[in-house]
Write a protein that holds these residues in place. Structure first.
Motif, PDB file in Angstrom:
ATOM      1  N   THR A  51      -7.316 -34.537 -36.202  1.00  0.00           N
ATOM      2  CA  THR A  51      -6.723 -33.257 -36.579  1.00  0.00           C
ATOM      3  C   THR A  51      -5.235 -33.476 -36.816  1.00  0.00           C
ATOM      4  OG1 THR A  51      -6.177 -32.615 -34.312  1.00  0.00           O
ATOM      5  CG2 THR A  51      -8.375 -32.000 -35.143  1.00  0.00           C
ATOM      6  N   PHE A  52      -4.614 -32.555 -37.528  1.00  0.00           N
ATOM      7  CA  PHE A  52      -3.196 -32.722 -37.832  1.00  0.00           C
ATOM      8  C   PHE A  52      -2.352 -32.882 -36.570  1.00  0.00           C
ATOM      9  CE2 PHE A  52       1.029 -30.890 -38.558  1.00  0.00           C
ATOM     10  CZ  PHE A  52       1.494 -31.775 -39.517  1.00  0.00           C
ATOM     11  N   PRO A  53      -2.506 -32.014 -35.542  1.00  0.00           N
ATOM     12  CA  PRO A  53      -1.714 -32.215 -34.322  1.00  0.00           C
ATOM     13  C   PRO A  53      -1.973 -33.570 -33.672  1.00  0.00           C
ATOM     14  CG  PRO A  53      -2.618 -30.008 -34.349  1.00  0.00           C
ATOM     15  CD  PRO A  53      -3.286 -30.762 -35.470  1.00  0.00           C
ATOM     16  N   MET A  54      -3.209 -34.029 -33.682  1.00  0.00           N
ATOM     17  CA  MET A  54      -3.534 -35.328 -33.090  1.00  0.00           C
ATOM     18  C   MET A  54      -2.849 -36.456 -33.853  1.00  0.00           C
ATOM     19  SD  MET A  54      -7.595 -34.763 -32.268  1.00  0.00           S
ATOM     20  CE  MET A  54      -7.849 -36.508 -31.873  1.00  0.00           C
ATOM     21  N   TYR A  55      -2.844 -36.368 -35.177  1.00  0.00           N
ATOM     22  CA  TYR A  55      -2.197 -37.410 -35.980  1.00  0.00           C
ATOM     23  C   TYR A  55      -0.700 -37.450 -35.693  1.00  0.00           C
ATOM     24  CZ  TYR A  55      -0.451 -40.247 -39.768  1.00  0.00           C
ATOM     25  OH  TYR A  55       0.194 -41.242 -40.460  1.00  0.00           O
ATOM     26  N   VAL A  56      -0.060 -36.278 -35.739  1.00  0.00           N
ATOM     27  CA  VAL A  56       1.391 -36.224 -35.519  1.00  0.00           C
ATOM     28  C   VAL A  56       1.735 -36.713 -34.115  1.00  0.00           C
ATOM     29  CG1 VAL A  56       3.366 -34.661 -35.303  1.00  0.00           C
ATOM     30  CG2 VAL A  56       1.786 -34.421 -37.220  1.00  0.00           C
ATOM     31  N   ASP A  57       0.941 -36.300 -33.139  1.00  0.00           N
ATOM     32  CA  ASP A  57       1.197 -36.725 -31.765  1.00  0.00           C
ATOM     33  C   ASP A  57       1.108 -38.241 -31.633  1.00  0.00           C
ATOM     34  OD1 ASP A  57       1.557 -36.025 -28.871  1.00  0.00           O
ATOM     35  OD2 ASP A  57      -0.380 -37.034 -28.725  1.00  0.00           O
ATOM     36  N   LYS A  58       0.102 -38.837 -32.242  1.00  0.00           N
ATOM     37  CA  LYS A  58      -0.121 -40.279 -32.115  1.00  0.00           C
ATOM     38  C   LYS A  58       0.890 -41.100 -32.904  1.00  0.00           C
ATOM     39  CE  LYS A  58      -3.629 -43.872 -32.842  1.00  0.00           C
ATOM     40  NZ  LYS A  58      -5.046 -44.140 -33.236  1.00  0.00           N
ATOM     41  N   HIS A  59       1.160 -40.706 -34.139  1.00  0.00           N
ATOM     42  CA  HIS A  59       1.933 -41.556 -35.042  1.00  0.00           C
ATOM     43  C   HIS A  59       3.411 -41.188 -35.148  1.00  0.00           C
ATOM     44  CE1 HIS A  59      -1.572 -43.757 -36.509  1.00  0.00           C
ATOM     45  NE2 HIS A  59      -2.219 -42.599 -36.507  1.00  0.00           N
ATOM     46  N   ILE A  60       3.788 -40.044 -34.599  1.00  0.00           N
ATOM     47  CA  ILE A  60       5.198 -39.646 -34.678  1.00  0.00           C
ATOM     48  C   ILE A  60       5.766 -39.322 -33.295  1.00  0.00           C
ATOM     49  CG2 ILE A  60       6.859 -38.004 -35.640  1.00  0.00           C
ATOM     50  CD1 ILE A  60       5.029 -37.670 -38.039  1.00  0.00           C
ATOM     51  N   LEU A  61       5.188 -38.349 -32.605  1.00  0.00           N
ATOM     52  CA  LEU A  61       5.763 -37.880 -31.348  1.00  0.00           C
ATOM     53  C   LEU A  61       5.780 -38.962 -30.272  1.00  0.00           C
ATOM     54  CD1 LEU A  61       4.272 -34.267 -31.113  1.00  0.00           C
ATOM     55  CD2 LEU A  61       6.249 -35.108 -32.400  1.00  0.00           C
ATOM     56  N   LYS A  62       4.651 -39.618 -30.070  1.00  0.00           N
ATOM     57  CA  LYS A  62       4.594 -40.648 -29.029  1.00  0.00           C
ATOM     58  C   LYS A  62       5.377 -41.893 -29.420  1.00  0.00           C
ATOM     59  CE  LYS A  62       0.363 -39.171 -26.747  1.00  0.00           C
ATOM     60  NZ  LYS A  62      -1.071 -39.447 -26.453  1.00  0.00           N
ATOM     61  N   SER A  63       5.364 -42.236 -30.692  1.00  0.00           N
ATOM     62  CA  SER A  63       6.084 -43.437 -31.119  1.00  0.00           C
ATOM     63  C   SER A  63       7.590 -43.269 -30.971  1.00  0.00           C
ATOM     64  CB  SER A  63       5.741 -43.788 -32.571  1.00  0.00           C
ATOM     65  OG  SER A  63       6.222 -42.796 -33.460  1.00  0.00           O
ATOM     66  N   LEU A  64       8.072 -42.010 -31.035  1.00  0.00           N
ATOM     67  CA  LEU A  64       9.501 -41.735 -30.886  1.00  0.00           C
ATOM     68  C   LEU A  64       9.858 -41.170 -29.521  1.00  0.00           C
ATOM     69  CD1 LEU A  64      10.271 -40.093 -34.368  1.00  0.00           C
ATOM     70  CD2 LEU A  64      10.556 -42.483 -33.690  1.00  0.00           C
ATOM     71  N   ASN A  65       8.838 -41.025 -28.663  1.00  0.00           N
ATOM     72  CA  ASN A  65       9.034 -40.486 -27.309  1.00  0.00           C
ATOM     73  C   ASN A  65       9.640 -39.083 -27.347  1.00  0.00           C
ATOM     74  OD1 ASN A  65       8.796 -40.656 -24.488  1.00  0.00           O
ATOM     75  ND2 ASN A  65      10.909 -41.356 -24.256  1.00  0.00           N
ATOM     76  N   LEU A  66       9.111 -38.256 -28.228  1.00  0.00           N
ATOM     77  CA  LEU A  66       9.596 -36.883 -28.368  1.00  0.00           C
ATOM     78  C   LEU A  66       8.845 -35.978 -27.386  1.00  0.00           C
ATOM     79  CD1 LEU A  66       9.894 -36.564 -32.260  1.00  0.00           C
ATOM     80  CD2 LEU A  66      11.602 -37.332 -30.602  1.00  0.00           C
ATOM     81  N   LYS A  67       9.352 -35.888 -26.183  1.00  0.00           N
ATOM     82  CA  LYS A  67       8.677 -35.138 -25.133  1.00  0.00           C
ATOM     83  C   LYS A  67       8.929 -33.639 -25.212  1.00  0.00           C
ATOM     84  CE  LYS A  67       8.617 -39.041 -21.920  1.00  0.00           C
ATOM     85  NZ  LYS A  67       9.002 -39.547 -20.572  1.00  0.00           N
TER      86      LYS A  67
END
Length: 345
Positions: free
Chosen positions: A187-203
């Motif tokens: 899903t879009f949120p899952m993709y963004v979380d995996k490939h952007i948020l977690k990779s940049l540590n955006l908590k």
């Protein structure tokens, strides 16, 4: 637009580096005055070459509890979240998993307009589509992904032939999100979380909704509660959604983020950590001019003041008492992030 215009004027003054402190003092004085007059409440960050040179917080994340803002306070980005959609599509294009002139029908043949519209058209708001939320019988009741929005668009009538004009339209973004979902299997949120948020540590960047915010009990300024003024001047929280089933995070909005996280995201986006420099250049090129606020559309990015080398590149958002503004200026070496409540900049 008056406050924003003044801030930009101060930022773009041709003054020596040794005098830079003066212009930030001017911004601070301006915002302090506006806050005292109940004309501004929020957070601002100015960065030069990726480094914060000014930050200010004015007012309360929760007015009733008198909880002050901080640069980690999360605001509803609304359409400002579309930059994350741009980054996600850019990543897939870098990996050769899609091309910008692919047709929508290549991914979703059931959409009748799909053979006419390309990803380029969706990106530049030149598809002829309109607002998916205004479609007859549209509801978030059974929508759990961007792909779930597509049945409401099957019989959509185009306002103009793709490429003939440009109109800022929300329907473009769920289709882009659905393409991300089709390619990635997430899903879009899952993709963004995996490939952007977690990779940049955006908590402090999340797909929260207003119910999460309203039920949040810690008095730590994590969330900014949206406020608007009624005709009597009273400050009220605007409850946009009547029930929990009427909201889902999509590629058109639904993300909450802080000024500090947005700066981290911007730095990664503009430095080649998220997408290649060639991809960024293509996505921030002036592809289509629109009479809508006199902007150029890049690939999701808006390009404003484009007759000057001080042009801004980024995106803004406005929803439920929250307003976001995230743009780069002065050959993209100056970043201006404003997240505010109460007034439209």
């Amino acid at each position: 637009m008056r406050l924003l215009t003044i801030i930009l004027f101060i930022l773009t003054l041709r003054i020596a580096t040794a005098q830079n402190t003066n212009r930030y003092q001017q911004i601070d004085s301006l915002l302090t005055e506006r806050y005292k007059n109940d004309q501004f409440s929020g957070v601002i960050i100015v960065a030069e070459k990726n480094q914060i040179v000014y930050s200010g917080t004015f007012g309360y994340a929760d007015i009733e509890q008198k909880t002050p803002f901080n640069i980690f306070t999360q605001f509803d980005l609304s359409s400002g979240a579309k930059l994350f959609t741009a980054a996600a599509i850019g990543q897939l294009a870098d990996k050769k998993k899609l091309k910008f002139y692919d047709k929508v029908s290549d991914y979703f043949p059931e959409l009748k307009f799909g053979k006419k519209i390309t990803i380029h058209h969706l990106f530049t708001h030149s598809s002829g589509l309109g607002d998916f939320q205004s479609k007859k019988n549209f509801t978030y009741e059974n929508v759990n992904s961007c792909i779930d929005v597509l049945p409401f668009l099957i019989d959509d009538t185009l306002k103009f032939n793709p490429g003939d004009s440009a109109l800022y339209a929300t329907s473009n973004l769920p289709i882009l999100g659905a393409i991300i979902e089709k390619i990635s299997g997430l899903t879009f949120p899952m993709y963004v979380d995996k490939h952007i948020l977690k990779s940049l540590n955006l908590k402090r960047t999340t797909f929260d909704n207003y119910f999460t915010v309203q039920s949040y009990t810690k008095n730590d300024g994590r969330y900014a509660r949206g406020y608007v003024k009624d005709k009597g001047g009273l400050i009220l929280e605007k409850k946009r959604y009547p029930s929990k089933s009427t909201f889902v995070g999509l590629s058109s909005g639904g993300m909450w983020s802080s000024a500090k996280d947005l700066l981290t995201f911007d730095n990664a986006l503009y430095s080649g950590k998220l997408i290649s420099s060639d991809m960024l250049k293509l996505m921030t090129t002036k592809h289509v001019f629109s009479e809508w606020e006199g902007t150029y559309f890049g690939y999701v990015f808006h390009i404003i003041n484009s007759d000057s080398k001080k042009e801004g590149v980024g995106h803004a958002g406005n929803s439920s008492g929250h307003h976001s503004f995230n743009f780069h200026y002065d050959n993209r070496e100056t970043t201006l992030i404003i997240l505010d409540l109460l007034v439209v900049l």
